[in-house]
Design an enzyme around this catalytic site. Structure first.
Site, PDB file in Angstrom:
ATOM      1  N   CYS A   1      -5.630  -0.570 -10.717  1.00 29.37           N
ATOM      2  CA  CYS A   1      -6.654  -0.666  -9.660  1.00 29.37           C
ATOM      3  C   CYS A   1      -7.577   0.621  -9.736  1.00 29.37           C
ATOM      4  CB  CYS A   1      -6.347  -1.106  -8.201  1.00 29.37           C
ATOM      5  SG  CYS A   1      -7.675  -1.229  -7.181  1.00 29.37           S
TER       6      CYS A   1
ATOM      7  N   CYS B   1      -8.799   1.798  -6.285  1.00 28.27           N
ATOM      8  CA  CYS B   1      -7.759   2.168  -5.486  1.00 28.27           C
ATOM      9  C   CYS B   1      -7.292   3.744  -5.996  1.00 28.27           C
ATOM     10  CB  CYS B   1      -6.765   1.356  -5.172  1.00 28.27           C
ATOM     11  SG  CYS B   1      -7.100  -0.176  -4.989  1.00 28.27           S
ATOM     12  N   ASP B   2      -6.857   3.720  -7.099  1.00 26.76           N
ATOM     13  CA  ASP B   2      -6.107   5.103  -7.472  1.00 26.76           C
ATOM     14  C   ASP B   2      -7.124   6.077  -8.265  1.00 26.76           C
ATOM     15  OD1 ASP B   2      -3.863   3.747  -6.621  1.00 26.76           O
ATOM     16  OD2 ASP B   2      -3.539   2.741  -8.604  1.00 26.76           O
TER      17      ASP B   2
END
Length: 518
Positions: free
Chosen positions: A344, A347-348
């Site tokens: 992701c 997200c990361d």
């Protein structure tokens, strides 16, 4: 800090605060502390129910806690909760201020009954759409139970902690100083982990249920649509899902859902669940299907067994278990998952600020990931197996305009390299020459498509394609009469939300037709 429009909206929300409380900030002389102080000043200026102190002693600076008079709630934010976490901040303000949460009475009682000190820390990123669910769940637990403490930490702002703890994926949760879990988790999932008897109690409750007319297995767009269409026919309908919303929860921007110009995955997932709840549908979450037992005779009841130990019966089934991110399947991938291997980028990505990363996959998802990451990291190398990228032309044009992106085509990723602790490189093979090359980098983002969630059907009479997808007819029925399927788990082409919803609706109508004819 807040513009006039946002202040106006927040002021309306804060009118729901009924109990006074104070914000205790821990600040230093840095620019981020000034930014946080400005935000908190804006908040207390909107209501007389909240006061601000700036004499906090938390070693994490900037940070702040929300405390009722004479009582520490155990809820704190380390960083500036804007972006996706602004909603978490607003909910925390309301709930500490006495506004009742939306959780059921059963869940609230379960939280209040937890025993023993539970000190949670969650590392998040402001661009992570998965993080708010975890932050909001743990915040609520801290508010309702004095033995629970939670601090939500902006990983991009506290890089020293991230490096020390080797946090390379968000949300990353620690409990009492030890790793607890990573990735999206619902309140119910967290409670199931810390309340060890919860799963057994829930399984016993489900085993007592009478048979459904239609049981939908899966709670993504296909499953939600199927549940709505079945319930509208007035038949007994249930939905058993590992997590309601499915893969949509992991999707950031949705811009091709007809009639809705733009939305985000978690918002759409919440809307789907709320729509289903408008009908008499029995929703059963945290249920992973493991075995299908077809009816022994025509017109009999099919049974689905779940990992929790529960078994549910139904006259018809609609299998909508969806798909998940496809893995590379190369050495090092599993070993370094969440330690440099990620799926992701939204997200990361912030955890790799200033570092070198690779994106595997040249379709729309891969190119979009490379574009997003290019604004955060030092260098992006996009690796595509085929001889040319498969993404839309407009995305390729944007990608080529970025100075810190390199594209390598005709390359087979053969290994993710690491030092035993984290990723430090990637090895790929030139498909034309057979020559192997190594890239020195710190992160690998895998974006190579989907794989259907049908492992639990292997050995059952439900026919699967060579790719493991469920084969259906024009009405959504599988090879087993009375068992239907819909969405990304089937052979229906073009894995899109709008198509999954249509297929789910069709499967429900097919199931109803089967019931009345049999």
């Amino acid at each position: 800090m807040l513009d006039d429009n946002l202040k106006s909206q927040l002021k309306a929300y804060l009118e729901k605060v009924t109990q006074p409380f104070e914000i205790v900030a821990s600040l230093d002389d840095g620019a981020k502390s000034e930014e946080l102080h400005s935000l908190l000043t804006d908040i207390v200026g909107l209501t007389d129910k909240i006061s601000l102190r700036t004499d906090g002693t938390d070693p994490r600076k900037p940070s702040f806690a929300l405390n009722r008079p004479g009582e520490e709630t155990g809820l704190a934010f380390a960083g500036i909760p804007m972006g996706h976490e602004f909603t978490s901040l607003v909910l925390a303000l309301l709930q500490v201020g006495g506004h009742p949460p939306k959780a059921s009475d059963e869940v609230i009682d379960q939280i209040k009954g937890l025993e023993g000190a539970l000190r949670f820390e969650t590392y998040f990123s402001l661009s992570c759409q998965n993080c708010p669910d975890v932050v909001q769940a743990l915040n609520l637990m801290a508010i309702l139970n004095p033995d629970v403490h939670h601090v939500a930490i902006d990983g991009a702002l506290f890089q020293d902690e991230v490096e020390e703890r080797q946090v390379m994926s968000v949300p990353s949760i620690y409990l009492n100083g030890e790793p607890f879990d990573q990735g999206r988790m619902s309140l119910e999932q967290i409670l199931a982990r810390v309340d060890t008897g919860a799963a057994k109690r829930e399984a016993a409750r489900l085993n007592d249920k009478s048979a459904f007319d239609v049981l939908v297995v899966g709670g993504g767009p296909a499953g939600a649509a199927a549940a709505v269409y079945a319930a509208r026919k007035g038949i007994r309908t249930g939905v058993a899902a590992e997590r309601f919303g499915g893969q949509v929860l992991d999707t950031l921007a949705i811009e091709n859902f007809i009639s809705v110009q733009q939305t985000e995955g978690p918002k759409l997932a919440a809307a789907l669940e709320e729509h289903v709840k408008q009908y008499d549908v029995d929703i059963m979450n945290l249920q992973r299907a493991v075995t299908l037992v077809p009816a022994a005779r025509p017109g009999g009841e099919h049974r689905v067994q779940f990992e929790s130990g529960a078994t549910l019966s139904s006259r018809t089934l609609i299998l909508a278990t969806g798909a998940r991110w496809r893995e590379l399947g190369v050495p090092g991938e599993a070993e370094y998952r969440n330690r440099g291997v990620a799926y992701c980028p939204h997200c990361d990505g912030p955890l790799f600020k200033g570092k070198r990363v690779a994106v595997i996959g040249g379709g729309n998802s891969g190119v979009e990931a490379a574009i997003d990451l290019a604004g955060l990291v030092a260098e992006v190398t996009l690796i595509e197996f085929m001889d040319e990228l498969r993404a839309d032309a407009v995305l390729q044009k944007k990608l080529k305009s970025l100075p810190n992106v390199e594209v390598i085509t005709g390359a087979k990723t053969s290994e993710v390299n690491g030092d035993g602790t984290r990723v430090n490189g990637l090895t790929y093979e030139d498909r034309a020459s057979g020559e192997r090359h190594r890239l020195d980098l710190e992160g690998v983002f895998v974006q190579i498509g989907l794989v259907p969630n049908t492992e639990w059907l292997e050995g059952s009479p439900v026919e699967l394609s060579e790719r493991g997808e469920i084969i259906t007819d024009e009405r959504g029925m599988t090879s087993v009469p009375g068992i239907f399927a819909a969405g990304d788990v089937t052979t229906v082409p073009y894995k899109q939300i709008v198509i999954a919803m249509g297929e789910g609706s069709k499967a429900a109508l097919g199931a109803f037709d089967h019931l009345i004819r049999s």
